[in-house]
Design an enzyme around this catalytic site. Sequence first.
Site: not given
Length: 144
Positions: A100, A102
Amino acid sequence: MAEDCIFCQIVDGEIPARVVYEDADVLAFLDANPLAPGHTLVIPKDHHERLGDVPPESGEMMFAALHYLTPIVEDVVDADGSNVAFNNGEAAGQEVPHVHGHIIPRFDDDGGRPVHAVAGERPDLADDELDDIADSIAEGAGEE
Ligand code: 5GP
Ligand code: ZN
């Protein structure tokens, strides 16, 4: 999907999330424990642990979403900038093993630190070590 992965469960709608963007390959949602207003996570829908595990097309879609969303997130929270970063692997602080990116909005005088602050002590590298490292990376990247 990885059964015990919370981000896969968010993709499948089993865990609620504040979804802000979705396409065939990518999902983006607000971080549940934000470091700043607008802190957003961008993930490939398929389960891959680290950046190097993500197939090229999926990686391109993820970076496209990061590129597309970053100025939108900044505008919405009236940020002065943002850090866009991956904790890639446990050693780098990755806690959720589903890759992921950010998007962390930043504000003048918010007391935060730059990305330079995340690593340990700076290594003291000699010129020939830097040359060797650069050559090896270039070779790995297929450069002559
Ligand atoms: P990492 O350290 O793996 O890069 O960051 C994981 C991030 O996921 C953390 O910022 C954490 O707040 C966020 N997070 C963990 N669990 C959940 C969840 O169930 N929902 C959402 N929206 N974010 C989560
Ligand atoms: Zn997953």
